[in-house]
Design a protein around this motif. Structure first.
Motif, PDB file in Angstrom:
ATOM      1  N   ALA A 182       0.811  -1.115   0.118  1.00  0.00           N
ATOM      2  CA  ALA A 182       0.102   0.029  -0.027  1.00  0.00           C
ATOM      3  C   ALA A 182       0.941   1.280   0.030  1.00  0.00           C
ATOM      4  O   ALA A 182       1.397   1.437   0.978  1.00  0.00           O
ATOM      5  CB  ALA A 182      -0.801   0.104   1.135  1.00  0.00           C
ATOM      6  N   GLN A 183       1.031   1.870  -1.244  1.00  0.00           N
ATOM      7  CA  GLN A 183       1.940   2.997  -1.204  1.00  0.00           C
ATOM      8  C   GLN A 183       0.912   4.147  -0.958  1.00  0.00           C
ATOM      9  O   GLN A 183       0.288   4.784  -1.635  1.00  0.00           O
ATOM     10  CB  GLN A 183       2.476   3.212  -2.642  1.00  0.00           C
ATOM     11  CG  GLN A 183       3.416   4.482  -2.502  1.00  0.00           C
ATOM     12  CD  GLN A 183       4.412   4.547  -3.868  1.00  0.00           C
ATOM     13  OE1 GLN A 183       5.107   3.730  -4.134  1.00  0.00           O
ATOM     14  NE2 GLN A 183       3.827   5.654  -4.824  1.00  0.00           N
ATOM     15  N   ALA A 184       0.832   4.479   0.544  1.00  0.00           N
ATOM     16  CA  ALA A 184       0.026   5.380   0.912  1.00  0.00           C
ATOM     17  C   ALA A 184       0.686   6.789   1.288  1.00  0.00           C
ATOM     18  O   ALA A 184       2.003   6.729   1.439  1.00  0.00           O
ATOM     19  CB  ALA A 184      -0.774   5.033   2.164  1.00  0.00           C
TER      20      ALA A 184
ATOM     21  N   PHE B 127      -7.820   2.050   1.710  1.00  0.00           N
ATOM     22  CA  PHE B 127      -7.051   1.136   1.062  1.00  0.00           C
ATOM     23  C   PHE B 127      -7.027  -0.380   1.138  1.00  0.00           C
ATOM     24  O   PHE B 127      -7.150  -1.184   0.187  1.00  0.00           O
ATOM     25  CB  PHE B 127      -5.412   1.303   1.553  1.00  0.00           C
ATOM     26  CG  PHE B 127      -4.574   2.156   0.695  1.00  0.00           C
ATOM     27  CD1 PHE B 127      -3.757   1.851  -0.157  1.00  0.00           C
ATOM     28  CD2 PHE B 127      -4.840   3.569   1.016  1.00  0.00           C
ATOM     29  CE1 PHE B 127      -2.935   2.720  -0.930  1.00  0.00           C
ATOM     30  CE2 PHE B 127      -3.922   4.567   0.071  1.00  0.00           C
ATOM     31  CZ  PHE B 127      -3.046   4.022  -0.552  1.00  0.00           C
ATOM     32  N   MET B 128      -7.635  -0.734   2.194  1.00  0.00           N
ATOM     33  CA  MET B 128      -8.044  -2.043   2.564  1.00  0.00           C
ATOM     34  C   MET B 128      -9.304  -2.620   1.778  1.00  0.00           C
ATOM     35  O   MET B 128      -9.231  -3.758   1.164  1.00  0.00           O
ATOM     36  CB  MET B 128      -8.403  -2.432   4.088  1.00  0.00           C
ATOM     37  CG  MET B 128      -7.175  -2.318   4.912  1.00  0.00           C
ATOM     38  SD  MET B 128      -7.370  -1.966   6.701  1.00  0.00           S
ATOM     39  CE  MET B 128      -7.969  -3.695   7.031  1.00  0.00           C
TER      40      MET B 128
ATOM     41  N   GLY C  47       6.072   6.007  -9.613  1.00  0.00           N
ATOM     42  CA  GLY C  47       6.555   7.111  -8.999  1.00  0.00           C
ATOM     43  C   GLY C  47       6.177   7.419  -7.683  1.00  0.00           C
ATOM     44  O   GLY C  47       5.670   6.439  -7.026  1.00  0.00           O
ATOM     45  N   VAL C  48       5.833   8.659  -7.297  1.00  0.00           N
ATOM     46  CA  VAL C  48       5.227   9.051  -5.935  1.00  0.00           C
ATOM     47  C   VAL C  48       3.589   8.799  -6.246  1.00  0.00           C
ATOM     48  O   VAL C  48       2.881   8.440  -7.427  1.00  0.00           O
ATOM     49  CB  VAL C  48       5.548  10.100  -5.300  1.00  0.00           C
ATOM     50  CG1 VAL C  48       6.880  10.153  -5.199  1.00  0.00           C
ATOM     51  CG2 VAL C  48       5.310  11.380  -6.454  1.00  0.00           C
ATOM     52  N   GLY C  49       2.818   9.239  -5.191  1.00  0.00           N
ATOM     53  CA  GLY C  49       1.453   9.001  -5.149  1.00  0.00           C
ATOM     54  C   GLY C  49       0.894   7.936  -4.719  1.00  0.00           C
ATOM     55  O   GLY C  49       1.614   6.917  -4.399  1.00  0.00           O
ATOM     56  N   GLU C  50      -0.490   7.770  -4.712  1.00  0.00           N
ATOM     57  CA  GLU C  50      -0.953   6.681  -3.721  1.00  0.00           C
ATOM     58  C   GLU C  50      -1.509   5.518  -4.808  1.00  0.00           C
ATOM     59  O   GLU C  50      -2.093   5.815  -5.865  1.00  0.00           O
ATOM     60  CB  GLU C  50      -2.301   7.138  -2.912  1.00  0.00           C
ATOM     61  CG  GLU C  50      -1.820   8.167  -1.739  1.00  0.00           C
ATOM     62  CD  GLU C  50      -3.124   8.036  -0.787  1.00  0.00           C
ATOM     63  OE1 GLU C  50      -2.794   8.037   0.413  1.00  0.00           O
ATOM     64  OE2 GLU C  50      -4.051   8.397  -1.217  1.00  0.00           O
TER      65      GLU C  50
ATOM     66  N   PRO D 190      -3.732   2.538  -9.304  1.00  0.00           N
ATOM     67  CA  PRO D 190      -3.924   3.892  -8.663  1.00  0.00           C
ATOM     68  C   PRO D 190      -4.896   3.960  -7.569  1.00  0.00           C
ATOM     69  O   PRO D 190      -6.130   3.635  -7.881  1.00  0.00           O
ATOM     70  CB  PRO D 190      -3.820   4.726  -9.936  1.00  0.00           C
ATOM     71  CG  PRO D 190      -3.414   3.970 -10.860  1.00  0.00           C
ATOM     72  CD  PRO D 190      -4.054   2.598 -10.671  1.00  0.00           C
ATOM     73  N   LEU D 191      -4.809   4.797  -6.657  1.00  0.00           N
ATOM     74  CA  LEU D 191      -5.952   5.227  -5.842  1.00  0.00           C
ATOM     75  C   LEU D 191      -6.094   6.822  -5.675  1.00  0.00           C
ATOM     76  O   LEU D 191      -5.210   7.461  -5.857  1.00  0.00           O
ATOM     77  CB  LEU D 191      -5.593   4.670  -4.310  1.00  0.00           C
ATOM     78  CG  LEU D 191      -6.012   3.421  -4.131  1.00  0.00           C
ATOM     79  CD1 LEU D 191      -5.249   2.188  -4.851  1.00  0.00           C
ATOM     80  CD2 LEU D 191      -6.175   3.004  -2.732  1.00  0.00           C
TER      81      LEU D 191
END
Length: 249
Positions: A9-11, A28-29, A227-230, A248-249
């Motif tokens: 999870a890239q949060a 996210f879950m 890259g970055v971001g959620e 992507p989220l």
């Protein structure tokens, strides 16, 4: 071979705002459940952000009621979820960097970061590690950031029978190549799946590189955020081998 689905999870954490971060973790879950994820791993100190100055104030006992909504959701979704939080093992005890394993059966596991980065000792004490988790045909070992900088840490996990090495981290652009070279090397050397969940944005005064990634046994890259971001970085294993996906989220 039974399918296995793991995700990083890239949060992006809001500094010190545990309530808001809890809600984002739940989002996210839910998104991970839609992808049939069985194990979801968040970055280091994901519920507070990498905020050393706030760690003592925000530190909790691992079984604190503040985590109950996440524990309930992990149980409901049947999805083991690993979240980052400053912890104390008893009232008044030293603060450690915790990875709390909210197991799919509703139970709780605790991992505490064993190796500190220089400077972290002003806010944290070294932790004690934790038990491996058996998940189907896999055995999962945990790491938090600087832990994996010590080759002995990954080697010990492999010696204990780990098939998956899962790390919640904060890695900046300058450290990304050397750090991911280490992680990919562990996947090759120890024939383990290696999962790295990095922050999706700035935290604690550090600019995260994002680019969370999962490598398969042998070191091949399964999936990585661009890259970055959620986003969710997902690895699926079936009888046909591994397949990766970034949502992507």
């Amino acid at each position: 071979m039974n399918a296995s689905v793991f995700a990083a999870a890239q949060a992006i954490s809001i500094a010190g705002n545990v309530s808001a971060n809890l809600l984002r973790h739940q989002s996210f879950m839910q998104a991970a459940a839609e992808q049939d994820v069985q194990m979801l791993v968040f970055p280091e100190l994901s519920l507070t952000g990498y905020e050393r100055d706030l760690a003592a104030e925000l530190a909790i006992l691992p079984d604190d009621a503040i985590l109950q909504p996440l524990r309930d959701l992990a149980h409901e979704l049947r999805m083991t979820t690993v979240v980052g939080m400053p912890i104390r093992l008893s009232a008044g005890a030293p603060v450690m960097i915790g990875a709390l394993i909210l197991r799919a059966d509703g139970s709780l596991g605790v991992y505490s970061k064993q190796h500190l980065h220089p400077g972290e000792e002003v806010a944290f004490a070294p932790g004690h590690g934790g038990s491996l988790l058996d998940m189907g045909m896999d055995r999962v070992a945990w790491a938090v950031c600087a832990d994996f900088c010590h080759a002995s840490h990954a080697a010990a996990a492999a010696e204990r029978g780990a098939t998956v090495y899962a790390a919640g981290v904060l890695i900046t652009e300058g450290g990304y190549v050397p750090d991911t070279t280490l992680l990919q090397g562990y996947a090759w050397q120890h024939a383990m799946t290696v999962l790295m969940a990095n922050h999706g944005g700035a935290t604690g005064g550090w600019e995260s590189a994002g680019r969370s990634a999962i490598w398969g046994p042998g070191g091949s890259l399964i999936a990585a955020a661009p890259g970055v971001g959620e986003s969710l970085v997902i690895a699926r294993r079936s009888g046909d081998g591994w397949a990766g996906q970034v949502v992507p989220l």
